[in-house]
Design a protein around this motif. Structure first.
Motif, short mmCIF file in Angstrom:
data_model
loop_
_atom_site.label_atom_id
_atom_site.label_comp_id
_atom_site.label_asym_id
_atom_site.label_seq_id
_atom_site.Cartn_x
_atom_site.Cartn_y
_atom_site.Cartn_z
N PRO A 1 11.87 -2.61 -3.20
CA PRO A 1 11.79 -1.21 -3.66
C PRO A 1 10.63 -0.95 -4.62
CG PRO A 1 14.03 -2.07 -3.84
CD PRO A 1 13.15 -3.22 -3.53
N PHE A 2 10.12 -2.01 -5.29
CA PHE A 2 9.02 -1.80 -6.24
C PHE A 2 7.69 -1.53 -5.53
CE2 PHE A 2 9.81 -6.35 -5.64
CZ PHE A 2 8.59 -6.78 -5.17
N VAL A 3 7.61 -1.70 -4.20
CA VAL A 3 6.42 -1.32 -3.44
C VAL A 3 6.54 0.16 -3.11
CG1 VAL A 3 5.03 -1.72 -1.37
CG2 VAL A 3 6.20 -3.65 -2.47
N SER A 4 5.65 0.97 -3.68
CA SER A 4 5.76 2.43 -3.52
C SER A 4 4.95 2.96 -2.33
CB SER A 4 5.33 3.14 -4.81
OG SER A 4 4.00 2.80 -5.13
N LYS A 5 3.79 2.35 -2.06
CA LYS A 5 2.93 2.82 -0.98
C LYS A 5 2.04 1.68 -0.50
CE LYS A 5 -0.55 5.68 -1.70
NZ LYS A 5 -1.33 6.91 -2.00
N VAL A 6 1.69 1.72 0.81
CA VAL A 6 0.82 0.69 1.38
C VAL A 6 -0.31 1.39 2.13
CG1 VAL A 6 0.65 -1.28 2.93
CG2 VAL A 6 2.76 -0.91 1.61
N VAL A 7 -1.53 0.97 1.85
CA VAL A 7 -2.71 1.48 2.57
C VAL A 7 -3.19 0.38 3.52
CG1 VAL A 7 -5.06 2.36 2.39
CG2 VAL A 7 -3.36 2.97 0.64
N MET B 1 -6.68 -5.46 6.46
CA MET B 1 -6.54 -5.47 5.01
C MET B 1 -5.42 -4.49 4.63
SD MET B 1 -9.28 -4.44 2.04
CE MET B 1 -10.52 -5.56 2.64
N LEU B 2 -4.54 -4.92 3.72
CA LEU B 2 -3.46 -4.06 3.23
C LEU B 2 -3.50 -4.02 1.71
CD1 LEU B 2 -2.19 -5.49 6.00
CD2 LEU B 2 -0.25 -4.04 5.34
N SER B 3 -3.38 -2.81 1.19
CA SER B 3 -3.35 -2.62 -0.26
C SER B 3 -1.96 -2.10 -0.64
CB SER B 3 -4.43 -1.64 -0.71
OG SER B 3 -4.43 -1.50 -2.11
N PHE B 4 -1.24 -2.91 -1.41
CA PHE B 4 0.15 -2.57 -1.79
C PHE B 4 0.14 -1.98 -3.20
CE2 PHE B 4 0.25 -6.06 1.17
CZ PHE B 4 1.28 -5.74 2.05
N GLN B 5 0.57 -0.75 -3.33
CA GLN B 5 0.70 -0.11 -4.64
C GLN B 5 2.13 -0.34 -5.16
OE1 GLN B 5 -0.75 3.94 -4.76
NE2 GLN B 5 -2.52 3.46 -3.46
N LEU B 6 2.22 -0.82 -6.40
CA LEU B 6 3.51 -1.26 -6.93
C LEU B 6 3.95 -0.37 -8.10
CD1 LEU B 6 2.69 -5.08 -7.04
CD2 LEU B 6 3.62 -3.75 -5.13
N ASP B 7 5.24 -0.17 -8.19
CA ASP B 7 5.83 0.60 -9.29
C ASP B 7 6.70 -0.33 -10.13
OD1 ASP B 7 7.04 2.32 -11.02
OD2 ASP B 7 7.89 3.65 -9.49
N PRO B 8 6.25 -0.70 -11.34
CA PRO B 8 7.02 -1.66 -12.15
C PRO B 8 8.40 -1.14 -12.55
CG PRO B 8 5.25 -0.68 -13.44
CD PRO B 8 5.03 -0.25 -12.02
N TYR B 9 8.53 0.19 -12.61
CA TYR B 9 9.82 0.74 -13.02
C TYR B 9 10.89 0.61 -11.94
CZ TYR B 9 7.21 2.69 -16.92
OH TYR B 9 6.43 2.84 -18.04
N LYS B 10 10.46 0.22 -10.72
CA LYS B 10 11.42 0.02 -9.64
C LYS B 10 11.90 -1.44 -9.55
CE LYS B 10 11.35 4.21 -7.97
NZ LYS B 10 10.69 4.53 -6.70
N ILE B 11 11.42 -2.30 -10.45
CA ILE B 11 11.92 -3.67 -10.48
C ILE B 11 13.38 -3.65 -10.94
CG2 ILE B 11 11.72 -5.93 -11.60
CD1 ILE B 11 8.74 -5.46 -11.80
N TYR C 1 -4.89 3.86 7.24
CA TYR C 1 -3.60 4.57 7.26
C TYR C 1 -2.89 4.32 5.91
CZ TYR C 1 -4.39 4.36 12.30
OH TYR C 1 -4.93 4.47 13.55
N GLN C 2 -2.05 5.26 5.56
CA GLN C 2 -1.19 5.07 4.38
C GLN C 2 0.26 5.27 4.79
OE1 GLN C 2 -1.86 7.91 1.23
NE2 GLN C 2 -1.78 9.70 2.58
N PHE C 3 1.13 4.43 4.25
CA PHE C 3 2.55 4.48 4.57
C PHE C 3 3.36 4.48 3.26
CE2 PHE C 3 0.39 1.99 7.85
CZ PHE C 3 0.67 2.73 8.98
#
Length: 555
Positions: free
Chosen positions: A96-102, A227-237, A130-132
C-alpha cells in the motif's frame, strides 16, 4: 532458675526480633532497588525496542525491494502497457505504500533519438511512458509516445538512470561476470520517496552495448529496456507495534518534526526510516503513567520472588525461635520432672529410713508399734512400686514393647472392685457408677484398671475437701464403649486444655505444690491410644471436669 529461663526467653525473643527487623529493612530496601532496576530496565527497553518495531514495520518494504523489484528483470525488457499494468496492480495491492508507478517502455539502439540519451553511437530513449495508480484517471495513463509527446518532458528519473547505465557500460570489464549486488546498485536509483529501476540486461547484451558506444554496428540492433519509477508514500507504511504495553503511540513524522518539551509528562524516542524514506522517522511517545504499568508488570515477579525469599527467611527464623522455646520448655519440664521425681522417691525413702531406724534403735516394740511401722513400710513401698511401675509401663507402651491382652470382664464387677479399692484408700471419696447397654467387655483388664486408677486419683487430688466426688458411667453407644469420669473438682482453665496430655506438663496451682511428676494424664492418653480408643475432656473452672473415653467394643 525461673529468672534465668525468663531471661533466656527474652534474649531469644530479642535476637529473633532484631533479626526480623533487619530482614524487614533489607526486604524494603530490596523492593526499592528492584523497583528502581525495573524502571531503568523499562526505560532502556523503551529506547532499544524501537529497532524491533522498525524491523517489523518495514518488512513489507524490504520484501518489495529485495523480491518484487527484481521481477522486472524477468521480463527481459518485453513489458508492454498491459503486462506492466498487471504487474503494477499486484504491487499496489501487496504494498500500500506504493502510491504510483511510471513505466518507461524504452529501447537501446545505434540510431540517435530525439528524446533520451545519445552517447557516441549509443542511444537510449523511451518509446512510450505510462503511469499507473489508484488515483490516475484513465485518460492520463499514457504520458508520452514518440508520435505524441503531449508536451511531456521525459524527465530527470529517466535521464539520471540512463547516465548511470552509460557510466557503468563505459567502465565494464567484459572479462569478468559482475555480481548481483553490483548490477542491482548500478541499475537502480533510490531517492526520497522514490525508487527507479531498470531491468538488468544479460551480460551478452551489455557487451554489445559497449561496442555500440564506439561504433555503428552493421546489424543496427535494437534492444528493449524497461524502466519503472515507483513513487512511495511513507505515511502508508503499516506500523507494527511489537510492544503495545511499552509504546502508547507510534507515528511517522518528518525528520524535522520536533514536538514541544513534554519530558515531564511523557517519554519519547525516534528512529530514522531506511532507504527512500530517510527523510522520515518513526516517532514513539508514551505517558509516564502508561510506562509505569509496564514497570509494575516487570517489577511484580521480582517483588514476589523477594517476598518469597523473605517469607522463607522469616519462617526459618520463626522455626528456630519456636525450637528454642520448645527446647527451653522441654528443659524446664525435664528439670521439674527430675525435681518432682526426686521428691516423689525421696519422701517414701525418708519415711522408710526413719521407720527402719526407729525399729533398729528401739529396745522393744509393742504389738501396736509393730503394726504401725509395718503399715508405714508397706504403704511407702507401695508408693515406690507404683511410681516405678507407672514409669516402666509408660515407657513400654510408648515404645510398643508390650502386647495387648484380651480378656472378657464383667463390667459391673470391674467397676465395683475399682471403686472399693479407692474407698479403702480414700474413705472420704464419694463414688457413684452405672453401666447400661452391655454387661461384658473384652479388653485388657490391667491397662483398663491403670486407666481407671489414674483418672480416679486425679479426681480425688484435684477436688476440694467438700467436693471429693466422682461419677463413672459406662455405656454402649453405636458399637462403642463410652466411659465418662465426672468430678466436681477445681476444673481446668481453657488455655491449658490442649496441654494436659503432654508429658511432664503440670498445671500450676495449690494442688501441685507438693510435687507431681506430670505423667498421669499423658499416661492415660498413651493407654487409650494403645487400646485404639480416644480420650477427650470438658471442664469448667471451679465447677468440675469430665473425661470421656471411647473404646472399641469386642473387636
Amino acid at each position: 532458675m525461673a529468672s534465668e529461663k525468663k531471661d533466656g526467653y527474652r534474649k531469644n525473643f530479642s535476637l529473633i526480633l532484631t533479626f526480623i527487623v533487619l530482614m524487614s529493612v533489607l526486604f524494603l530496601l530490596s523492593l526499592g532497588l528492584a523497583y528502581r532496576f525495573s524502571t531503568k530496565y523499562i526505560e532502556n527497553e523503551f529506547v532499544s525496542e524501537k529497532v524491533n518495531v522498525l524491523e517489523e514495520s518495514i518488512k513489507a518494504y524490504n520484501d518489495f525491494f529485495q523480491k518484487k523489484l527484481p521481477e522486472v528483470s524477468y521480463y527481459n525488457g518485453y513489458l508492454d502497457s498491459a503486462t506492466a499494468a498487471s504487474f503494477v496492480d499486484t504491487v499496489l495491492l501487496e504494498y500500500p505504500f506504493v502510491s504510483k508507478v511510471v513505466f518507461y517502455d524504452s529501447e537501446v539502439s545505434n540510431a540517435p533519438v530525439s528524446d533520451g540519451l545519445n552517447i557516441g553511437r549509443f542511444s537510449f530513449g523511451p518509446k512510450n511512458i505510462y503511469q499507473f495508480g489508484s488515483l490516475v484517471p484513465l485518460d492520463s495513463v499514457q504520458l508520452f509516445s514518440r508520435n505524441n509527446t503531449r508536451n511531456f518532458i521525459v524527465g530527470d528519473d529517466f535521464n539520471t538512470l540512463g547516465l548511470k547505465l552509460v557510466s557503468y557500460i563505459e567502465g565494464l570489464d567484459t572479462t569478468r561476470v559482475p555480481g548481483q549486488d553490483e548490477l542491482f546498485s548500478n541499475f537502480s536509483i533510490v531517492r526520497s520517496n522514490k525508487i527507479t529501476y531498470l531491468n538488468i540486461p544479460r551480460m551478452e547484451d551489455l557487451k554489445v552495448y559497449k561496442k555500440m558506444m564506439r561504433s555503428r554496428l552493421a546489424a543496427n540492433p535494437v534492444y528493449q529496456q524497461d524502466m519503472l519509477s515507483f513513487q512511495l508514500d511513507p505515511y502508508k507504511i503499516k506500523i507494527k507495534n511489537t510492544r503495545p504495553l511499552l509504546y502508547q503511540y507510534i507515528k511517522i513524522e518528518p525528520l524535522t518534526y520536533d514536538p514541544l518539551d513534554t519530558t515531564e509528562v511523557y517519554l519519547s524516542t525516534e528512529i530514522t526510516l531506511p532507504g527512500p524514506f530517510s527523510d522520515y522517522k518513526l516517532y514513539f511517545i508514551s505517558s509516564k503513567s502508561f510506562i509505569e504499568k509496564e514497570v509494575f508488570s516487570y517489577f511484580l515477579p521480582i517483588a514476589v520472588a523477594i517476598l518469597l525469599f523473605y517469607s522463607i527467611v522469616v519462617l526459618v527464623a520463626f522455626l528456630i525461635y519456636r525450637n528454642l522455646n520448645i527446647n527451653q520448655k522441654m528443659f524446664k519440664l525435664q528439670y521439674d520432672f527430675v525435681n518432682n521425681l526426686t521428691h516423689e522417691f525421696k519422701t517414701p525413702v525418708s519415711v522408710i529410713k526413719i521407720a527402719g531406724n526407729n525399729i533398729k534403735s528401739a529396745a522393744a516394740l509393742t504389738d501396736r508399734e509393730l503394726k504401725m511401722y509395718g503399715k508405714i513400710l508397706d504403704e511407702e513401698a507401695d508408693k515406690l512400686n507404683g511410681l516405678m511401675n507407672k514409669l516402666l509401663a509408660f515407657t513400654q507402651i510408648e515404645n510398643k514393647a508390650i502386647a495387648l491382652n484380651r480378656d472378657e470382664i464383667k463390667m459391673l464387677d470391674f467397676l465395683e472392685s475399682t471403686v472399693e479399692s479407692h474407698r479403702l484408700k480414700h474413705p472420704d471419696f464419694d463414688f457413684s457408677y452405672e453401666v447400661s447397654g452391655f454387661t461384658t467387655f473384652v479388653t485388657d483388664p490391667v491397662l483398663l484398671g491403670s486407666l481407671f486408677d489414674n483418672l480416679a486419683e486425679n479426681a480425688y487430688k484435684y477436688s476440694p475437701a467438700e467436693r471429693k466426688k466422682l461419677h463413672i458411667s459406662a455405656r454402649l453407644i453405636k458399637g462403642k464403649v463410652v466411659f465418662r469420669f465426672t468430678d466436681q473438682g477445681i476444673g481446668i482453665p481453657a488455655s491449658e486444655i490442649n496441654n494436659i496430655f503432654k508429658k511432664f506438663f503440670r498445671i500450676q496451682n495449690q494442688y501441685n505444690q507438693n510435687g507431681s511428676v506430670g505423667l498421669g494424664l499423658a499416661f492415660c492418653k498413651e493407654l487409650v491410644n494403645f487400646m485404639k480408643g480416644e480420650i477427650t475432656v470438658r471442664s469448667k473452672v471451679n465447677k468440675g471436669t469430665e473425661f470421656k473415653i471411647v473404646l472399641p467394643y469386642n473387636d
